[in-house]
Design a protein around this motif. Structure first.
Motif: not given
Length: 254
Positions: A192, A57, A199-201, A189, A219, A223, A54
Motif C-alpha cells: 500500500e 488492509t 489502506g493504512i500503508g 502495508v 499509525t 500497526l 485498517i
C-alpha cells in the motif's frame, strides 16, 4: 497476573519517549510527545478515519494469507508425496523464493494494476514460502509406520494423504502460517505504501508527506498493537485446533 519484564521495558521506553520530547532532549518538531501521539490516535479512530483503512488492509492481508497458505500446504504435500511435481515446479519455486518483495511489486502493477488483486497476490506469494517449507518438514516427520499401516489396510494414496499425513503435518503447517501471518501484515502495508491508493500503508505515507508527525507515529503504534493482537489470537486458535499436540508437551511461543 504480574507484568513481565518485557512489559516493564515497553513502559520504560514509552516514558522515555514522553520525557525526551517534553524536555527537548530530541529537539525536533518531528518528535512529538507520546501523549500527543495517543491523542491523535484516538481522534483518528473516533472520527472514523482509521477503522475503514485498517479494515481494508486486514481484508487484503487475510485474503492473501489464506490463498498463500492453502497453496503452500497443497504444493508441500505434492512435493513430498508425488516427487515428479518437485522435479517440475521445484526450480521455479527456488528462483522465486529469494526475490525481495518490493522487487515483485512493479511487474505485478503492470499486469494487475494498483487495485486489490495486486496487493493480495503479493501477500499470497509472501505467505506461500514459509508454509511450503514447514509443510515439507512436517511430511518428513510423519512416522513411516503410520503410513505403512495405511498401506497394509488398503488405504489409497489420496486417503492416506488426507487422513494420515495431513493431520500429522498440521502442527508444522500452522507454525508456517504463524510466521506468514506477521510477514503478511508487513507486506500488505508495504504494498500500500509503494503502489497504493487506500489502506493504512497509503495513509502512513500521506501523513509523512503532510508533515503530520503525531498521526504518522500513531499509525505505527496502531500497526504494532494490531500485529501483536493478531499473533496472540492466532496462538489461541492454534492451541484449540491442535490441542492434542500441546497435550503431548509441545510448546508455542506466545
Amino acid at each position: 497476573m504480574r507484568p513481565s519484564s518485557g512489559l516493564w521495558l515497553v513502559l520504560a521506553l514509552m516514558a522515555l519517549w514522553e520525557v525526551s520530547a517534553r524536555l527537548h532532549w530530541v529537539d525536533s518538531p518531528n518528535w512529538p510527545p507520546l501523549s500527543t501521539v495517543v491523542v491523535a490516535l484516538f481522534h483518528d479512530i473516533a472520527s472514523g478515519e482509521l477503522p475503514p483503512l485498517i479494515g481494508g488492509t486486514l481484508w487484503r492481508m487475510g485474503a492473501g494469507l489464506a490463498a498463500g497458505s492453502i497453496a503452500g500446504v497443497v504444493v508441500g504435500l505434492a512435493f513430498c508425496l508425488a516427487p515428479v511435481t518437485r522435479l517440475l515446479l521445484g526450480p521455479a519455486v527456488e528462483l522465486l523464493r529469494p526475490i525481495p518483495v518490493p522487487a515483485i511489486i512493479p511487474p505485478l502493477v503492470l499486469f494487475l494494476g494498483l487495485d486489490d488483486p495486486m496487493k493480495i497476490t503479493v501477500v499470497a506469494l509472501t505467505a506461500f514460502f514459509p508454509v511450503l517449507t514447514n509443510t515439507m518438514q512436517g511430511v518428513a516427520a510423519v512416522e513411516a509406520e503410520a503410513v505403512q499401516m495405511g498401506r497394509t489396510f488398503g488405504v489409497g494414496p489420496l486417503r492416506r494423504a488426507a487422513f494420515i499425513v495431513l493431520p500429522a503435518t498440521a502442527p508444522y503447517a500452522l507454525a508456517g502460517v504463524r510466521v506468514a501471518l506477521g510477514l503478511s501484515l508487513v507486506v500488505a502495508v508495504v504494498a500500500e505504501m509503494i503502489a497504493g491508493e487506500a489502506g493504512i500503508g497509503h495513509y502512513l505515507v500521506m501523513m509523512q508527506f503532510a508533515g503530520r508527525a503525531p498521526e504518522m507515529y500513531a499509525t505505527i503504534i496502531l500497526l504494532a498493537v494490531l500485529g501483536y493482537a493478531l499473533n496472540r489470537g492466532f496462538v489461541a486458535m492454534e492451541r484449540r485446533a491442535i490441542h492434542w499436540w500441546f497435550a503431548l508437551g509441545r510448546q508455542a511461543d506466545g
